[in-house]
Design an enzyme around this catalytic site. Sequence first.
Site, PDB file in Angstrom:
ATOM      1  N   LYS A  54       0.930  -1.431   0.224  1.00  0.00           N
ATOM      2  CA  LYS A  54      -0.021  -0.092   0.099  1.00  0.00           C
ATOM      3  C   LYS A  54       0.799   1.171  -0.003  1.00  0.00           C
ATOM      4  CE  LYS A  54      -4.412  -1.867   1.703  1.00  0.00           C
ATOM      5  NZ  LYS A  54      -3.913  -3.225   1.799  1.00  0.00           N
TER       6      LYS A  54
ATOM      7  N   SER B 191      -4.413  11.476  26.918  1.00  0.00           N
ATOM      8  CA  SER B 191      -3.429  12.220  25.790  1.00  0.00           C
ATOM      9  C   SER B 191      -2.957  13.591  26.396  1.00  0.00           C
ATOM     10  CB  SER B 191      -4.738  12.529  24.777  1.00  0.00           C
ATOM     11  OG  SER B 191      -5.730  12.972  24.921  1.00  0.00           O
ATOM     12  N   TYR B 192      -3.628  14.134  27.475  1.00  0.00           N
ATOM     13  CA  TYR B 192      -3.450  15.612  27.907  1.00  0.00           C
ATOM     14  C   TYR B 192      -1.902  15.421  28.496  1.00  0.00           C
ATOM     15  CZ  TYR B 192      -2.689  19.648  30.482  1.00  0.00           C
ATOM     16  OH  TYR B 192      -2.411  20.932  31.173  1.00  0.00           O
ATOM     17  N   ARG B 193      -1.914  14.178  29.221  1.00  0.00           N
ATOM     18  CA  ARG B 193      -0.234  14.163  30.016  1.00  0.00           C
ATOM     19  C   ARG B 193       0.664  13.882  28.999  1.00  0.00           C
ATOM     20  NH1 ARG B 193       2.245  10.171  33.466  1.00  0.00           N
ATOM     21  NH2 ARG B 193       3.686  11.312  35.004  1.00  0.00           N
ATOM     22  N   ARG B 194       0.293  13.509  27.690  1.00  0.00           N
ATOM     23  CA  ARG B 194       1.185  13.119  26.786  1.00  0.00           C
ATOM     24  C   ARG B 194       1.530  14.219  25.913  1.00  0.00           C
ATOM     25  NH1 ARG B 194      -2.151   8.618  25.794  1.00  0.00           N
ATOM     26  NH2 ARG B 194      -2.819   9.508  23.476  1.00  0.00           N
TER      27      ARG B 194
ATOM     28  N   ASP C 103     -10.982  13.117  25.447  1.00  0.00           N
ATOM     29  CA  ASP C 103     -11.978  13.307  26.767  1.00  0.00           C
ATOM     30  C   ASP C 103     -10.858  13.812  27.675  1.00  0.00           C
ATOM     31  OD1 ASP C 103     -10.405  11.134  27.459  1.00  0.00           O
ATOM     32  OD2 ASP C 103     -11.813   9.843  28.020  1.00  0.00           O
TER      33      ASP C 103
ATOM     34  N   ASP D 208      -9.436  12.875  31.291  1.00  0.00           N
ATOM     35  CA  ASP D 208      -8.999  11.867  32.127  1.00  0.00           C
ATOM     36  C   ASP D 208      -8.376  12.165  33.555  1.00  0.00           C
ATOM     37  OD1 ASP D 208      -9.638   9.323  30.128  1.00  0.00           O
ATOM     38  OD2 ASP D 208      -7.935  10.626  29.235  1.00  0.00           O
TER      39      ASP D 208
HETATM   40  N1  DCP Z   1      -5.779   2.423  28.066  1.00  0.00           N
HETATM   41  C1  DCP Z   1      -5.555   1.401  27.343  1.00  0.00           C
HETATM   42  N2  DCP Z   1      -6.225   0.394  26.630  1.00  0.00           N
HETATM   43  C2  DCP Z   1      -7.595   0.960  26.576  1.00  0.00           C
HETATM   44  C3  DCP Z   1      -8.123   2.212  26.798  1.00  0.00           C
HETATM   45  C4  DCP Z   1      -7.294   2.962  27.682  1.00  0.00           C
HETATM   46  O1  DCP Z   1      -4.287   1.374  27.795  1.00  0.00           O
HETATM   47  N3  DCP Z   1      -8.241   0.025  25.581  1.00  0.00           N
HETATM   48  C5  DCP Z   1      -5.192   3.571  28.826  1.00  0.00           C
HETATM   49  C6  DCP Z   1      -4.287   4.325  27.910  1.00  0.00           C
HETATM   50  C7  DCP Z   1      -5.077   5.548  27.467  1.00  0.00           C
HETATM   51  C8  DCP Z   1      -5.655   5.912  28.952  1.00  0.00           C
HETATM   52  O2  DCP Z   1      -6.098   4.606  29.211  1.00  0.00           O
HETATM   53  O3  DCP Z   1      -4.015   6.730  27.204  1.00  0.00           O
HETATM   54  C9  DCP Z   1      -6.871   6.667  28.712  1.00  0.00           C
HETATM   55  O4  DCP Z   1      -7.836   6.150  27.809  1.00  0.00           O
HETATM   56  P1  DCP Z   1      -8.688   7.070  26.768  1.00  0.00           P
HETATM   57  O5  DCP Z   1      -9.505   6.350  25.988  1.00  0.00           O
HETATM   58  O6  DCP Z   1      -8.882   8.487  27.236  1.00  0.00           O
HETATM   59  O7  DCP Z   1      -7.275   7.662  25.663  1.00  0.00           O
HETATM   60  P2  DCP Z   1      -6.554   8.711  25.560  1.00  0.00           P
HETATM   61  O8  DCP Z   1      -6.564   9.745  26.692  1.00  0.00           O
HETATM   62  O9  DCP Z   1      -5.212   8.404  25.316  1.00  0.00           O
HETATM   63  O10 DCP Z   1      -7.003   9.424  24.067  1.00  0.00           O
HETATM   64  P3  DCP Z   1      -8.160  10.499  24.045  1.00  0.00           P
HETATM   65  O11 DCP Z   1      -7.480  11.961  23.570  1.00  0.00           O
HETATM   66  O12 DCP Z   1      -8.775  10.154  22.776  1.00  0.00           O
HETATM   67  O13 DCP Z   1      -9.062  10.359  25.107  1.00  0.00           O
HETATM   68 MG    MG Z   2      -8.624  10.403  27.169  1.00  0.00          MG
HETATM   69 MN    MN Z   3     -10.917   8.268  28.930  1.00  0.00          MN
END
Ligand code: DCP
Ligand code: MG
Ligand code: MN
Length: 348
Positions: A72, A179-182, A189, A191
Site C-alpha cells: 500500500k 492524551s493530555y499528559r502525553r 476526553d 481523564d
Molecule cells: N487505555 C489502555 N487501553 C485501552 C483504553 C485505555 O491502555 N483499551 C489507557 C491508555 C490511555 C488511557 O487509558 O491513554 C486513557 O484512555 P482514553 O480512551 O481516554 O485515551 P487517551 O486519553 O489516550 O486519548 P483521547 O484523547 O482520545 O482521550
Molecule cells: Mg482520554
Molecule cells: Mn478516557
Amino acid sequence: QAGAQDAYQNNPNSRTIEVLQSMANYYDRVNDHWRTTGYRKAITTLKKQATRITTEEEAFQLPHIGRRIAQKIEEIVTTNKLQRLEYAQDEPMDGALQVFLRIYGVGNKQAQQWVSQGYRTLEDIKSKAKLNPSQRVGVEHYDDLNTRIPRREVEALGAFVRRAAARIDAQAELIIGGSYRRGSTSSGDIDFIVTKLDTESVAQLRPFLDELVRALEKDGFLTARLASFHAGGDGSKWHGCCVLPKTKGINDRDYRPVWRRIDFLLVPASEMGGALIYFTGNDIFNRSMRLLASKKGMRLNQRGLYKDVIRGPGRVRVTEGELVEGRDERRIFDILGVKWREPHERWC
Ligand code: DCP
Ligand code: MG
Ligand code: MN
C-alpha cells in the site's frame, strides 16, 4: 495530534502517513483492532524515517511493516492515493455503520444490528431505535462528543474541577492523565486520576468522589452519568459528561454549552505508579510494556508490577504473583530495565 507527534508534518513520508492514518481511522471506526494497530505501528515506523520510502521492498525491510502495508505504501507513493481507502469511504452501508459506531456506548454488534434493521441515519436511531440511557446521551450530543477538546479547554475544565475538589478535601490530588499528559494539543476526553496521600484502597477515596460528583452536578458542570463500556466495576471508575461554563478567553465568544466526556479514576497512593503508566498510555505503549513485563516473568497492570507470576500453557496466569512496585512510576521502568520515557514520548 500531539506536540511531539506534529513533527511528521516535515517528514519526507508525510503524505504516505496521512493516507495510512486515514486507513487506521477507518479500521478503528469499524472496530477492527488488529488492522488499526497494524497501521498505527507502520505509521510510527514511517515517522522515524529520514528518507522518503517509495517502494514495497524498501518499506518491507522496515520494522512493523508487513507485506500488505508495504504494497500500500508503494501504491500511495505512485498514485498519491489508496484504492482500498476510497472503497471504504464509498460504501454507503459502511457510512451508516461508521456513524453509529461513533455513538457513545455503541459497539460493533449493536451498530451492525441497526444497519441490518434498515436504519441509515442518526435521525433513524433517535426516533426508532431502542436506546439505553448512555446511548441516548451519545445520540443527543453526537456532534459535541465527537469533537476533540482543545488543550486550553482541558486545562480550564481541570481548573474548575480542582477548585470544587479543594472545597471538599484540600488533601485530594487530581492529575489529568491520558492524551493530555502525553502533551496532545487536543483530547478526546478528560481523564482525571484522583488520589490522596497514604491511601491504600479505592474504598478510602470513594466518599470523596461521591461528594465531588454531587457538588459538580449541583454546579451544572456535570451533565450526565454514563454506564461503563467495560463492566466489572470495582467502583474505581466514573464516566460522564461535563460542560465548561462561559470562561473568558476559552469559550466566551458566542457561548453555547458544549458537552465533553469526562472520566474519574480512583487510585490509592500505593498504586499510583502503575496507574500513572496505565492512564497515560497510549494504549499501544501500554501493550508493549505489558508484553515486556510478561517476557520477564512479571506482570504489569494498572495497579503495579508483579513478579513470580506463574503461567501455564498458553501463558495463562496460574498465580497473581508478588507486588514488586506500585507506587513509583520511574521505579517500574527501572525494574523492567527500560529507559525512562517522558509522557510525551509514550505514543508508541
Ligand atoms: N487505555 C489502555 N487501553 C485501552 C483504553 C485505555 O491502555 N483499551 C489507557 C491508555 C490511555 C488511557 O487509558 O491513554 C486513557 O484512555 P482514553 O480512551 O481516554 O485515551 P487517551 O486519553 O489516550 O486519548 P483521547 O484523547 O482520545 O482521550
Ligand atoms: Mg482520554
Ligand atoms: Mn478516557
